[in-house]
Every structure is written in structure tokens, then in C-alpha cells.
Design an enzyme around this catalytic site. Sequence first.
Site, PDB file in Angstrom:
ATOM      1  N   ASP A  79       0.805  -1.227   0.000  1.00 41.23           N
ATOM      2  CA  ASP A  79       0.000   0.000   0.000  1.00 41.23           C
ATOM      3  C   ASP A  79       0.834   1.271   0.000  1.00 41.23           C
ATOM      4  O   ASP A  79       1.989   1.297   0.418  1.00 41.23           O
ATOM      5  CB  ASP A  79      -0.956   0.017   1.196  1.00 41.23           C
ATOM      6  CG  ASP A  79      -0.230  -0.104   2.537  1.00 41.23           C
ATOM      7  OD1 ASP A  79       0.763  -0.849   2.611  1.00 41.23           O
ATOM      8  OD2 ASP A  79      -0.671   0.544   3.511  1.00 41.23           O
ATOM      9  N   GLU A 136      -0.701  -1.896   5.171  1.00 41.24           N
ATOM     10  CA  GLU A 136       0.201  -1.882   6.328  1.00 41.24           C
ATOM     11  C   GLU A 136       0.139  -0.569   7.084  1.00 41.24           C
ATOM     12  O   GLU A 136       0.374  -0.542   8.288  1.00 41.24           O
ATOM     13  CB  GLU A 136       1.638  -2.142   5.853  1.00 41.24           C
ATOM     14  CG  GLU A 136       2.642  -2.377   6.985  1.00 41.24           C
ATOM     15  CD  GLU A 136       3.137  -1.105   7.662  1.00 41.24           C
ATOM     16  OE1 GLU A 136       3.431  -1.158   8.870  1.00 41.24           O
ATOM     17  OE2 GLU A 136       3.228  -0.070   6.989  1.00 41.24           O
ATOM     18  N   GLU A 137      -0.191   0.526   6.395  1.00 40.83           N
ATOM     19  CA  GLU A 137      -0.081   1.869   6.981  1.00 40.83           C
ATOM     20  C   GLU A 137      -1.239   2.205   7.931  1.00 40.83           C
ATOM     21  O   GLU A 137      -2.015   3.126   7.720  1.00 40.83           O
ATOM     22  CB  GLU A 137       0.007   2.919   5.870  1.00 40.83           C
ATOM     23  CG  GLU A 137       1.260   2.834   5.012  1.00 40.83           C
ATOM     24  CD  GLU A 137       2.512   3.290   5.750  1.00 40.83           C
ATOM     25  OE1 GLU A 137       2.398   3.728   6.908  1.00 40.83           O
ATOM     26  OE2 GLU A 137       3.600   3.200   5.156  1.00 40.83           O
ATOM     27  N   HIS A 358       7.836   8.790   4.572  1.00 38.83           N
ATOM     28  CA  HIS A 358       6.657   9.583   4.942  1.00 38.83           C
ATOM     29  C   HIS A 358       6.893  11.080   4.729  1.00 38.83           C
ATOM     30  O   HIS A 358       6.157  11.906   5.260  1.00 38.83           O
ATOM     31  CB  HIS A 358       6.213   9.302   6.389  1.00 38.83           C
ATOM     32  CG  HIS A 358       5.647   7.926   6.589  1.00 38.83           C
ATOM     33  ND1 HIS A 358       4.488   7.687   7.304  1.00 38.83           N
ATOM     34  CD2 HIS A 358       6.051   6.715   6.168  1.00 38.83           C
ATOM     35  CE1 HIS A 358       4.226   6.388   7.315  1.00 38.83           C
ATOM     36  NE2 HIS A 358       5.173   5.778   6.626  1.00 38.83           N
TER      37      HIS A 358
END
Length: 398
Positions: A79, A136-137, A358
Site C-alpha cells: 500500500d 500496512e499503513e 513519509h
Amino acid sequence: MTTLPRIDGFTDELIEIRHDIHAHPEIGFEEQRTSAIVAAYLQALGLEVHTGIGKTGVIGLIDGQRGPGRTLGLRADMDALPMNEETELPFASKHPGRFHGCGHDGHTTMLLGAARYLAETRDFAGRVMLVFQPAEEGLGGARAMIAEKLFERFPCDEIYALHNAPHLDHGQVRVMSGKAMAGAEFFDIVIRGRGSHGAQPNNARDPIVVATQLSQAMQSIVSRNVNPLDAAVVSVTQLHSGSAYNVIPQSATLSGTIRTFDDTVAALIHGRIRELATGLADAYGVEIEVDIRNIFSVLENHPEQTEALAAAARDIVGDANVADLVRPAMGSEDFADMLKMVPGSYCWVGHAGDIPVHNPAFVLDDGILPIGASLLARIAERRLDERVEMSATQAMSA
């Protein structure tokens, strides 16, 4: 550096795949295009493929040519993040508000590279299970796959994963046995007061005043309630309220995250947040609703598998480039939930560039692709070989 020559031979293909996935990022549980690419690639290799596990997860199975044996899992996340990209790369995201800013496009590609190598060579006993995980996030992709009986449907003896690391030098690998990444909770705190005209605050029960008081008070929890020897973080990351200059709003919302390595410490923090909220609600005559949700378990690497992963890494990047992580990371990773079900380990692989994940300007170095693919393939070959040798020795001893 001794990446596997066969993988070096198709690195250009891996780069092309990674750039394509990068240009078309999909956030958690929406990875339809990505999972279709993964499934088609695995099917073209002649593998048994299962889709739709945990909504968009994909499983690929590779049987070795050296007979039956144990099953080893390799996992990658697929993702992207819900954020804009600011890299100006020629293959930058074509979708505003979506960006592979954590390198999961690279992780997916590395596992595809390992899949091709293992499918073409099959120089191992037993089976390799490829796990392409969604979401996963912070959306619980690992838990979704586990809830759909991942390890009951596809039994696995141990499992491994990796993450890119721009803070390490190119080709460096870091491992850590035991607790290596923090568990995490997300919270939303809604304060319901009474709105009023901005010129008449005496008629209001101002939720913004309460929100700021609560935010400040929560900063004292780690410094004044948590044992100084226990690592913990409480971060208020959002404050939402109001819609006009001259209106005191009816409500305000605080949101953020809690990070710990111990369930007892997490419980202490949860309790203190609720106590502070109750006290401020009474003091200011408002209602406060606290919602705290566990999102990530503490990632705890198993000692035997961590040493095996380090040995495989030394085969690929050399002894000098493999070391233990100096200290655990406060970041979180939902591979932790798979490690609670199956023994395994998770490591970090360095690459060129110093912009952190990020960040809207984060760029994954394509040079990491053959390294990661080689490491994943090598741990599978090496570990399954070790298990065959161990079983043979035990049989002779008996």
C-alpha cells in the site's frame, strides 16, 4: 556486495515494475491494480496463486525441487500513503493525494524479484510462501489476512520481511533480536461543549479551551507518570474545531498516537488520558468521549530467525555491512502481528538518499531492488537447506 547474479540479470525488469507501481499508488485495501500485477506476474512464473485474502492480499506458493520439507514465508507490503508526492520524478504518482512515500512499491518489487529467482531455480526442499500484504499503513492489513485464516490455510514454519532504510548507507543491513519496533495506538477524543457567538463567550462552554488544556496535560503523562526507564511517546497530531471567525464551536476533536514497548505502560497511558478527560469534563462542564484503538502490536523478532537473517544478509552484502540495530525504533509495523503467529524476523536495508520515509520528497533508490530481492531469496534457500540438514542429522542420531 554479492547480489545473486541471476537477479542482477533481470534488475532492469524489476526497476520497470517498481516505477509502474510507483506511478499508480493505491492506499490500503484499495490495491486492486497492484495486486493484479502481482498475481499476473506470479502466474506467469507458473506458481500457485491465491488472491483476495484480506481483501486485496495475494499469496504465491513455490515448491522446491529437492523434495518435501518445511514452509518458509516471505512477506512484502503493497500500500501507498494518503499524501501528495513532491519528488518531480518522471514516474511520479499520477494520482493526487496518493504516494508511495514509504517504499512499499520497492518491497513489493523485491519480493517479485525473489519469486522469479526461486521459481526459476527451485534449489531448495519444501515450500516458499510469498505473502503480498495490503494496508500496512495503520489500517490493519496483517490482521485482516490473519482473520481470514492466513496461517491455517497456508501453514508456515517461519516468516521474514524487510524495510528500506534511507538513514543507513547503501547496502547496510541492520537486525535486532527481541523487541525492535514499538506497538501503537491511535486515539480520537471528542469534546462536546456549547457553542455561542464569538462576542459572547460567557454563553459558551468552549471546547477549544478544553482541547488545548487536555493536549497540554497529556504531555505530562510520559514525563510524570511513566517510569523513566520505559520508552513511551504520546503525540497529539490533530486538533479540529470550528468553521468561522466569530463562532465558538460546539465541539472539538483531538487525535494522535501512543507508542510503547510494554502493554502495562500502554494501559497506564490509556488510564491517565481517561482520568484527565474526566477531570476536565467536570471542571469545564463539557462531555468528553475518548476512543483509543490498538493498531500495531510490538514487533518482536525471534532470536534464532534473526541470526539466520543476519547470516543470509552477510552472504549478500558482506560481514562489514551487517550489524545489530543500536536501539529499538519507536515506529511501528504490522508485520508484528504475523510474528505473533509464526516465528520469524524483520530487518532494515540501507539505500542511497537521506530524505526520510513519509516525507513528500522521499525517493527510493532503485539500487536497493537487487539487494532486497537477493536477501529474500537467500534467506529462503539458506534456511530451508539448514532445516533439511538438521532433520537428516536428527534422523541419523535416532
